[in-house]
Design an enzyme around this catalytic site. Structure first.
Site, PDB file in Angstrom:
ATOM      1  N   ARG A  38      -0.344  -8.907   1.319  1.00 32.19           N
ATOM      2  CA  ARG A  38      -1.078  -8.292   0.286  1.00 32.19           C
ATOM      3  C   ARG A  38      -2.048  -8.712  -0.382  1.00 32.19           C
ATOM      4  NH1 ARG A  38       0.346  -2.148  -1.224  1.00 32.19           N
ATOM      5  NH2 ARG A  38      -0.147  -1.834  -3.000  1.00 32.19           N
ATOM      6  N   LEU A  91      -4.791   0.488  -2.061  1.00 35.76           N
ATOM      7  CA  LEU A  91      -3.736  -0.342  -1.401  1.00 35.76           C
ATOM      8  C   LEU A  91      -2.868   0.344  -1.339  1.00 35.76           C
ATOM      9  CD1 LEU A  91      -4.736  -4.500  -1.810  1.00 35.76           C
ATOM     10  CD2 LEU A  91      -4.147  -3.329  -0.002  1.00 35.76           C
ATOM     11  N   SER A  92      -2.338   0.531  -1.038  1.00 36.62           N
ATOM     12  CA  SER A  92      -1.409   2.191  -1.049  1.00 36.62           C
ATOM     13  C   SER A  92       0.094   1.402  -1.347  1.00 36.62           C
ATOM     14  CB  SER A  92      -0.915   2.742   0.713  1.00 36.62           C
ATOM     15  OG  SER A  92      -1.894   3.364   0.480  1.00 36.62           O
ATOM     16  N   ALA A  93       0.859   1.749  -2.302  1.00 36.07           N
ATOM     17  CA  ALA A  93       1.943   1.886  -2.353  1.00 36.07           C
ATOM     18  C   ALA A  93       2.733   0.553  -1.067  1.00 36.07           C
ATOM     19  CB  ALA A  93       2.985   2.350  -3.062  1.00 36.07           C
ATOM     20  N   GLN A  94       3.515  -0.767  -1.218  1.00 34.75           N
ATOM     21  CA  GLN A  94       4.353  -1.173  -0.398  1.00 34.75           C
ATOM     22  C   GLN A  94       5.182   0.034  -0.013  1.00 34.75           C
ATOM     23  OE1 GLN A  94       4.614  -5.386  -0.216  1.00 34.75           O
ATOM     24  NE2 GLN A  94       6.516  -5.209   0.426  1.00 34.75           N
TER      25      GLN A  94
END
Length: 388
Positions: A38, A91-94
């Site tokens: 990420r 950055l969207s949640a993993q």
């Protein structure tokens, strides 16, 4: 002591293992996330909510804080851009990224349209699976697109990043898979039309969750189930998002007096914490924005439609509330009727719902797309008739 991204990344991986969040049917996802960490797609400045406003967290000045914004929780997005005091990219949640890509049923060789490039991480993971030159990604923000191109190139991935409004521009050739990373109130038919018959779309809907839609062999509709719950950034091309919280309610109510008043014999506590109920109300009354608050008398609620209609439901302390309303529609009555309907239907959860999209409209359905109850999507009449 510096914690470091490697340790936090490993802890997040272990947390996802413990929760069973790495999908068994898509083992490639864990490999892809490890190969394309990420942080390789994160800008050097992230943003953290401090309770009053979003404040910057810079990688050089606060490396630990920066790393924790990226890897603190599997369900937390990392805010990468703030515009006018509000998040405009992340950055969207993993956990959400993994869940959505699992829902996409992506295979090597598939041609993919990734909508909402952002920092490029979602497109990178899709390209890792689909292969070189198989992913085209659309981003309306030229600055974000340039950033993503640089990060994708640095990772050795061949992804085409196009600056365009995805509601007006589609790829030149049909794709096998489409995935969007921002929420829409209605799925554009142009998106369905861009996917070949038998293909699949995964799209965040209503900023509450995402649906996976399979395109019919006759290319006349796409239909499928709700796959997961999460909050997403709104579509920038749809215009400004109405103010949320009490500010949004106050803007709609203004200084006008209530037009009606009545007693409602219902405890509003579930409005605050029952997400099955909240999802059902979002389906049945999509325009209703609901804010709750608690004091010694119980849970109260404030409702508005982002236009001219509002309702205030004030807890009395005996398990009832007094409801005041005004505006062209009785939004509070609509909400209470939808709540009663949900109870009558057996209190279904989000995964009992699905969506069908056709050229002339779209609707959300419960249990069955043909025979189940259905509700029109926001801002449109349902194809096949009104809610039933």
């Amino acid at each position: 002591m510096t914690v470091g991204t490697a340790l936090l990344r490993a802890r997040l991986d272990e947390a996802m293992v413990a929760r069973g969040a790495w999908p068994e049917r898509s083992p490639w996802l864990r490999e892809a996330v490890a190969a394309l960490p990420r942080e390789e797609f994160a800008p050097d400045r992230l943003w953290r909510w401090d309770g009053r406003a979003y404040v910057p967290v810079d990688r050089r000045a606060d490396p630990d804080g920066w790393a924790r914004e990226l890897y603190g929780e599997q369900d937390a997005a990392a805010v990468t851009q703030v515009t006018g005091g509000l998040p405009s990219s992340s950055l969207s949640a993993q956990g959400v990224v993994v869940d959505m890509l699992d829902s996409l049923l992506l295979e090597p060789g598939h041609r993919v349209w990734d909508i909402g490039t952002g920092q490029g991480w979602n497109a990178a993971l899709a390209a890792w699976r689909a292969g070189p030159g198989r992913v085209v990604s659309t981003e309306v923000d030229a600055g974000l697109a340039a950033f993503a191109r640089g990060r994708l190139a640095a990772a050795g991935l061949r992804v085409a990043v196009v600056v365009a409004d995805a509601t007006a521009t589609v790829p030149d050739v049909p794709v096998d898979r489409l995935i969007a990373t921002y929420a829409v109130e209605r799925v554009p038919w142009s998106w369905v039309a861009a996917v070949r018959p038998g293909g699949r779309l995964v799209v965040p809907w209503g900023r509450l969750g995402h649906v996976a839609l399979d395109v019919g062999d006759d290319h006349r509709q796409a239909s499928g189930w709700v796959q997961g719950l999460a909050q997403f950034m709104a579509d920038r091309t749809a215009g400004p998002v109405p103010a949320g919280g009490h500010a949004g309610y106050a803007a709609v109510r203004g200084t006008g007096a209530p037009e009606t008043k009545r007693v409602v014999e219902r405890d509003l506590a579930p409005l605050a914490d029952d997400w099955d109920l909240r999802f059902a109300l979002r389906v049945a009354v999509p325009e209703a924005a609901v804010v709750t608050g608690t004091d010694e008398d119980g849970v109260s609620a404030w409702v508005h439609d982002a236009d001219r209609s509002w309702a205030a439901l004030s807890a009395v302390g005996d398990g009832t509330v007094t409801m005041y309303q005004a505006g062209p529609r009785r939004i509070g009555d609509e909400l209470m009727a939808a709540w009663a309907q949900w109870e009558g239907l057996g209190r279904p959860g989000p995964y009992d719902y699905g969506m069908t999209v056709r050229p002339d409209g779209q609707f959300v359905w419960l249990h069955d797309p043909v025979d189940g109850p259905r509700w029109p999507a926001a801002g449109a009449e349902a194809a096949g008739g009104p809610a039933r």
